[in-house]
Design a protein around this motif. Structure first.
Motif, PDB file in Angstrom:
ATOM      1  N   ALA A 137       0.979  -1.236  -0.017  1.00  0.00           N
ATOM      2  CA  ALA A 137      -0.037   0.008   0.138  1.00  0.00           C
ATOM      3  C   ALA A 137       0.838   1.263   0.049  1.00  0.00           C
ATOM      4  O   ALA A 137       0.380   2.395  -0.047  1.00  0.00           O
ATOM      5  N   ARG A 138       2.112   1.177  -0.066  1.00  0.00           N
ATOM      6  CA  ARG A 138       2.986   2.223   0.227  1.00  0.00           C
ATOM      7  C   ARG A 138       3.608   2.599  -1.090  1.00  0.00           C
ATOM      8  O   ARG A 138       3.666   1.754  -2.031  1.00  0.00           O
ATOM      9  N   PRO A 139       3.855   3.865  -1.672  1.00  0.00           N
ATOM     10  CA  PRO A 139       4.223   4.189  -2.754  1.00  0.00           C
ATOM     11  C   PRO A 139       5.695   3.394  -2.969  1.00  0.00           C
ATOM     12  O   PRO A 139       6.285   3.189  -2.010  1.00  0.00           O
ATOM     13  N   HIS A 140       6.141   3.070  -4.148  1.00  0.00           N
ATOM     14  CA  HIS A 140       7.296   2.326  -4.557  1.00  0.00           C
ATOM     15  C   HIS A 140       6.685   1.004  -4.456  1.00  0.00           C
ATOM     16  O   HIS A 140       7.061   0.116  -5.615  1.00  0.00           O
ATOM     17  N   PHE A 141       6.642   0.439  -3.275  1.00  0.00           N
ATOM     18  CA  PHE A 141       6.303  -1.159  -3.289  1.00  0.00           C
ATOM     19  C   PHE A 141       4.922  -1.403  -3.898  1.00  0.00           C
ATOM     20  O   PHE A 141       4.703  -2.596  -4.207  1.00  0.00           O
ATOM     21  N   LYS A 142       4.055  -0.271  -3.906  1.00  0.00           N
ATOM     22  CA  LYS A 142       2.627  -0.479  -4.527  1.00  0.00           C
ATOM     23  C   LYS A 142       3.048  -1.218  -6.113  1.00  0.00           C
ATOM     24  O   LYS A 142       2.369  -2.053  -6.631  1.00  0.00           O
ATOM     25  N   ASP A 143       3.941  -0.766  -6.620  1.00  0.00           N
ATOM     26  CA  ASP A 143       4.138  -1.213  -8.076  1.00  0.00           C
ATOM     27  C   ASP A 143       5.437  -2.314  -8.134  1.00  0.00           C
ATOM     28  O   ASP A 143       5.689  -2.588  -9.309  1.00  0.00           O
ATOM     29  N   ARG A 144       6.040  -2.500  -6.957  1.00  0.00           N
ATOM     30  CA  ARG A 144       7.224  -3.262  -7.135  1.00  0.00           C
ATOM     31  C   ARG A 144       6.953  -4.562  -5.889  1.00  0.00           C
ATOM     32  O   ARG A 144       7.831  -4.429  -4.829  1.00  0.00           O
ATOM     33  N   PRO A 145       6.099  -5.079  -5.650  1.00  0.00           N
ATOM     34  CA  PRO A 145       5.617  -6.117  -4.956  1.00  0.00           C
ATOM     35  C   PRO A 145       6.833  -7.084  -4.601  1.00  0.00           C
ATOM     36  O   PRO A 145       7.081  -7.618  -3.477  1.00  0.00           O
ATOM     37  N   ASP A 146       7.608  -7.444  -5.786  1.00  0.00           N
ATOM     38  CA  ASP A 146       8.680  -8.219  -5.645  1.00  0.00           C
ATOM     39  C   ASP A 146       9.499  -7.821  -4.826  1.00  0.00           C
ATOM     40  O   ASP A 146      10.463  -8.654  -4.080  1.00  0.00           O
ATOM     41  N   GLU A 147       9.910  -6.494  -4.871  1.00  0.00           N
ATOM     42  CA  GLU A 147      10.926  -6.136  -4.049  1.00  0.00           C
ATOM     43  C   GLU A 147      10.536  -5.997  -2.545  1.00  0.00           C
ATOM     44  O   GLU A 147      11.519  -6.404  -1.732  1.00  0.00           O
TER      45      GLU A 147
END
Length: 224
Positions: A137-147
């Motif tokens: 739900a956080r910016p950056h990780f929202k589009d990068r769940p693999d990270e």
């Protein structure tokens, strides 16, 4: 900084519920953000291990904001705050880290999260696993769940069950929106120790309902 300043901060934090602490710390940061060094000095001065818990909780939260400008605040968080025996202060430490990352930027905070997740103190590692929830739900990780999963994987076999529980819960959160990715990640963790197996089992809480067949295969491969 004066004794009056420390007393003022202590009075502002004392006796507050968790929701109220959030409001008070945000107000205090607005008032002090142009004087982060002075605020850091005051927060260190008011910290009393046997003092009022809510004051320490508020200080742990505020230190996260202060650390954006005063990096020395991070050391206070990973030592003084992390050493506190009260679990509620540890919850506040996680919130402080979350606040820090939000202010600094989540993409820019990835190296810090990795550093905390590999820190020698279990309370620091736990704060890093717990603070960003829900990670995707956080910016950056929202589009990068693999990270997000890569970072959480750093503590999948942690010596501390306290840390592993936060990691497993965070992975379970991610599985709600990204079940296939989580299934692939969990099945790829082939270096699993008994501690790592524990994390995988607890991370599958939602997957056992949404993807029972694939999850059963992963769990069967863990043995025991």
């Amino acid at each position: 900084m004066t004794t009056g300043t420390v007393d003022e901060l202590r009075a502002a934090l004392a006796g507050a519920s968790v929701p109220e602490l959030r409001r008070r710390t945000e107000r205090l940061w607005r008032e002090w953000q142009d004087r982060p060094g002075e605020l850091l000095e005051a927060l260190v001065a008011l910290w009393e291990p046997d003092g009022e818990r809510e004051v320490r909780m508020g200080a742990a939260m505020l230190l996260g904001a202060v650390a954006v400008a005063e990096r020395a605040a991070l050391e206070v968080m990973t030592t003084t705050c992390a050493d506190d025996a009260d679990w509620r202060v540890q919850e506040a430490l996680a919130k402080g880290l979350d606040w820090h990352c939000a202010l600094r930027g989540w993409a820019e905070s990835v190296p810090l999260l990795e550093s905390w997740l590999t820190h020698g103190h279990p309370n620091v590692r736990r704060a890093a696993a717990e603070g960003p929830r829900v990670w995707t739900a956080r910016p950056h990780f929202k589009d990068r769940p693999d990270e997000a999963l890569r970072l959480l994987g750093l503590v999948r076999a942690d010596d501390s069950a306290y840390v592993r529980k936060s990691a497993a819960n965070a992975i379970s959160d991610i599985s709600k929106k990204h079940p296939e990715l989580v299934l692939a990640t969990l099945s790829g963790w082939t270096d699993t120790t008994s501690a790592g197996a524990w994390t995988i089992k607890h991370a599958c809480r939602h997957l056992t309902k949404s993807h029972p067949g694939e999850t059963a295969e992963i769990l069967a491969g863990l043995g025991g």
